[in-house]
Design a protein around this motif. Sequence first.
Motif, PDB file in Angstrom:
ATOM      1  N   LEU A  74       0.772  -1.517   0.066  1.00  0.00           N
ATOM      2  CA  LEU A  74      -0.249  -0.483   0.188  1.00  0.00           C
ATOM      3  C   LEU A  74       0.502   0.976  -0.234  1.00  0.00           C
ATOM      4  O   LEU A  74       0.443   1.997  -0.498  1.00  0.00           O
ATOM      5  CB  LEU A  74      -1.664  -0.041   1.096  1.00  0.00           C
ATOM      6  CG  LEU A  74      -1.721   1.108   1.508  1.00  0.00           C
ATOM      7  CD1 LEU A  74      -3.005   1.070  -0.315  1.00  0.00           C
ATOM      8  CD2 LEU A  74      -2.619   0.930   2.714  1.00  0.00           C
ATOM      9  N   GLU A  75       1.600   1.279   0.898  1.00  0.00           N
ATOM     10  CA  GLU A  75       2.381   2.533   0.503  1.00  0.00           C
ATOM     11  C   GLU A  75       3.251   2.737  -1.122  1.00  0.00           C
ATOM     12  O   GLU A  75       3.876   3.477  -0.700  1.00  0.00           O
ATOM     13  CB  GLU A  75       3.666   1.761   1.587  1.00  0.00           C
ATOM     14  CG  GLU A  75       3.494   2.018   3.492  1.00  0.00           C
ATOM     15  CD  GLU A  75       3.223   1.034   3.423  1.00  0.00           C
ATOM     16  OE1 GLU A  75       3.094  -0.205   3.053  1.00  0.00           O
ATOM     17  OE2 GLU A  75       2.279   0.992   4.420  1.00  0.00           O
ATOM     18  N   ASP A  86      -7.784   9.678   4.714  1.00  0.00           N
ATOM     19  CA  ASP A  86      -7.890   9.793   6.399  1.00  0.00           C
ATOM     20  C   ASP A  86      -7.383   8.660   7.295  1.00  0.00           C
ATOM     21  O   ASP A  86      -8.525   7.590   7.090  1.00  0.00           O
ATOM     22  CB  ASP A  86      -9.379  10.781   6.362  1.00  0.00           C
ATOM     23  CG  ASP A  86      -8.692  11.371   7.773  1.00  0.00           C
ATOM     24  OD1 ASP A  86      -7.896  10.769   8.923  1.00  0.00           O
ATOM     25  OD2 ASP A  86     -10.097  11.348   8.240  1.00  0.00           O
ATOM     26  N   LYS A  87      -6.123   7.868   7.264  1.00  0.00           N
ATOM     27  CA  LYS A  87      -6.021   7.034   8.057  1.00  0.00           C
ATOM     28  C   LYS A  87      -6.679   6.668   9.754  1.00  0.00           C
ATOM     29  O   LYS A  87      -7.006   5.811  10.461  1.00  0.00           O
ATOM     30  CB  LYS A  87      -3.911   7.262   8.048  1.00  0.00           C
ATOM     31  CG  LYS A  87      -3.931   6.375   7.166  1.00  0.00           C
ATOM     32  CD  LYS A  87      -2.303   6.415   6.706  1.00  0.00           C
ATOM     33  CE  LYS A  87      -1.924   6.367   5.270  1.00  0.00           C
ATOM     34  NZ  LYS A  87      -0.237   6.721   5.472  1.00  0.00           N
ATOM     35  N   SER A  88      -6.909   7.861   9.887  1.00  0.00           N
ATOM     36  CA  SER A  88      -7.428   7.800  11.124  1.00  0.00           C
ATOM     37  C   SER A  88      -9.017   7.407  11.166  1.00  0.00           C
ATOM     38  O   SER A  88      -9.741   6.984  11.804  1.00  0.00           O
ATOM     39  CB  SER A  88      -8.122   9.631  11.867  1.00  0.00           C
ATOM     40  OG  SER A  88      -8.731  10.029  11.429  1.00  0.00           O
ATOM     41  N   PHE A  91      -9.264   1.821   7.147  1.00  0.00           N
ATOM     42  CA  PHE A  91      -7.661   1.452   7.455  1.00  0.00           C
ATOM     43  C   PHE A  91      -7.848   0.446   5.655  1.00  0.00           C
ATOM     44  O   PHE A  91      -8.964  -0.341   6.071  1.00  0.00           O
ATOM     45  CB  PHE A  91      -7.681   0.049   8.897  1.00  0.00           C
ATOM     46  CG  PHE A  91      -6.875  -0.766   9.238  1.00  0.00           C
ATOM     47  CD1 PHE A  91      -5.696  -0.583   8.946  1.00  0.00           C
ATOM     48  CD2 PHE A  91      -6.971  -2.559   8.390  1.00  0.00           C
ATOM     49  CE1 PHE A  91      -4.465  -1.597   8.683  1.00  0.00           C
ATOM     50  CE2 PHE A  91      -5.840  -3.448   7.703  1.00  0.00           C
ATOM     51  CZ  PHE A  91      -4.977  -2.464   8.870  1.00  0.00           C
ATOM     52  N   ILE A  92      -6.975   0.303   5.259  1.00  0.00           N
ATOM     53  CA  ILE A  92      -7.161  -0.666   4.158  1.00  0.00           C
ATOM     54  C   ILE A  92      -6.284  -1.933   4.358  1.00  0.00           C
ATOM     55  O   ILE A  92      -4.442  -1.592   4.855  1.00  0.00           O
ATOM     56  CB  ILE A  92      -6.463   0.565   3.481  1.00  0.00           C
ATOM     57  CG1 ILE A  92      -7.046   1.398   2.453  1.00  0.00           C
ATOM     58  CG2 ILE A  92      -6.213  -0.687   1.294  1.00  0.00           C
ATOM     59  CD1 ILE A  92      -6.518   2.068   2.011  1.00  0.00           C
ATOM     60  N   ASP A  93      -6.532  -2.595   4.476  1.00  0.00           N
ATOM     61  CA  ASP A  93      -5.645  -4.024   4.782  1.00  0.00           C
ATOM     62  C   ASP A  93      -5.259  -4.778   2.846  1.00  0.00           C
ATOM     63  O   ASP A  93      -6.223  -4.447   2.293  1.00  0.00           O
ATOM     64  CB  ASP A  93      -6.569  -5.624   5.153  1.00  0.00           C
ATOM     65  CG  ASP A  93      -6.176  -6.561   5.969  1.00  0.00           C
ATOM     66  OD1 ASP A  93      -4.941  -7.074   5.629  1.00  0.00           O
ATOM     67  OD2 ASP A  93      -6.846  -7.773   5.708  1.00  0.00           O
ATOM     68  N   ASP A 104      -5.698  -8.697  -2.403  1.00  0.00           N
ATOM     69  CA  ASP A 104      -6.669  -9.036  -1.894  1.00  0.00           C
ATOM     70  C   ASP A 104      -6.525  -7.121  -0.890  1.00  0.00           C
ATOM     71  O   ASP A 104      -5.700  -7.215  -0.141  1.00  0.00           O
ATOM     72  CB  ASP A 104      -6.633  -9.856  -1.160  1.00  0.00           C
ATOM     73  CG  ASP A 104      -8.012 -10.285   0.198  1.00  0.00           C
ATOM     74  OD1 ASP A 104      -9.354  -9.653  -0.828  1.00  0.00           O
ATOM     75  OD2 ASP A 104      -7.602 -10.325   0.883  1.00  0.00           O
ATOM     76  N   VAL A 105      -7.574  -6.307  -1.174  1.00  0.00           N
ATOM     77  CA  VAL A 105      -7.833  -5.129  -0.344  1.00  0.00           C
ATOM     78  C   VAL A 105      -8.781  -4.968   0.212  1.00  0.00           C
ATOM     79  O   VAL A 105     -10.144  -4.863  -0.465  1.00  0.00           O
ATOM     80  CB  VAL A 105      -8.060  -3.953  -1.609  1.00  0.00           C
ATOM     81  CG1 VAL A 105      -7.440  -3.144  -0.855  1.00  0.00           C
ATOM     82  CG2 VAL A 105      -6.959  -4.121  -2.380  1.00  0.00           C
ATOM     83  N   THR A 106      -9.480  -4.891   1.327  1.00  0.00           N
ATOM     84  CA  THR A 106     -10.496  -4.816   1.998  1.00  0.00           C
ATOM     85  C   THR A 106     -10.291  -3.339   2.798  1.00  0.00           C
ATOM     86  O   THR A 106      -9.090  -2.978   3.426  1.00  0.00           O
ATOM     87  CB  THR A 106     -10.160  -6.430   3.489  1.00  0.00           C
ATOM     88  OG1 THR A 106     -10.038  -7.519   2.732  1.00  0.00           O
ATOM     89  CG2 THR A 106     -11.717  -5.988   4.021  1.00  0.00           C
ATOM     90  N   ILE A 107     -10.871  -2.183   3.052  1.00  0.00           N
ATOM     91  CA  ILE A 107     -11.274  -1.509   3.623  1.00  0.00           C
ATOM     92  C   ILE A 107     -11.731  -1.416   4.526  1.00  0.00           C
ATOM     93  O   ILE A 107     -13.744  -2.250   4.600  1.00  0.00           O
ATOM     94  CB  ILE A 107     -11.762   0.435   2.405  1.00  0.00           C
ATOM     95  CG1 ILE A 107     -10.747  -0.213   1.392  1.00  0.00           C
ATOM     96  CG2 ILE A 107     -11.532   1.178   3.241  1.00  0.00           C
ATOM     97  CD1 ILE A 107     -10.993   0.857   0.413  1.00  0.00           C
TER      98      ILE A 107
END
Length: 117
Positions: A74-75, A86-88, A91-93, A104-107
């Motif tokens: 992700l970085e 907005d990371k607060s 969260f992106i897995d 595999d992407v989960t928000i």
Amino acid sequence: MEELTLKKRQNFILSIMGFIVPSLVIIFIIVIFYIGVSQISRSTEKKQEESLYTAVERDIVQCYSIEGIYPPSLEYLEEHYGLVYDKSIFFIDYRPVASNIYPDVTILRVKGAGLRS
């Protein structure tokens, strides 16, 4: 004498009603306002989540079409493709499988307090 106490009692009741009715109306307006703001907040956050998911998908596909591999992290998307969120709130897995298999992407929503629920 009874007439005088009856008038005093009526005046007392009217003065209490003159205080209670406007107070109840104000409380009702405040409750309706709070419910409206909560609904707007939930709707806005849902749209942000959908936009974020679309942006992540777009950046993943763009990376693959330009570089021939899916992003390793992700970085990497943040640094090379300008992904900002907005990371607060979210969260992106991000779990890469292989360089040639879609990751595999989960928000997930982080916050659940306050107006957000």
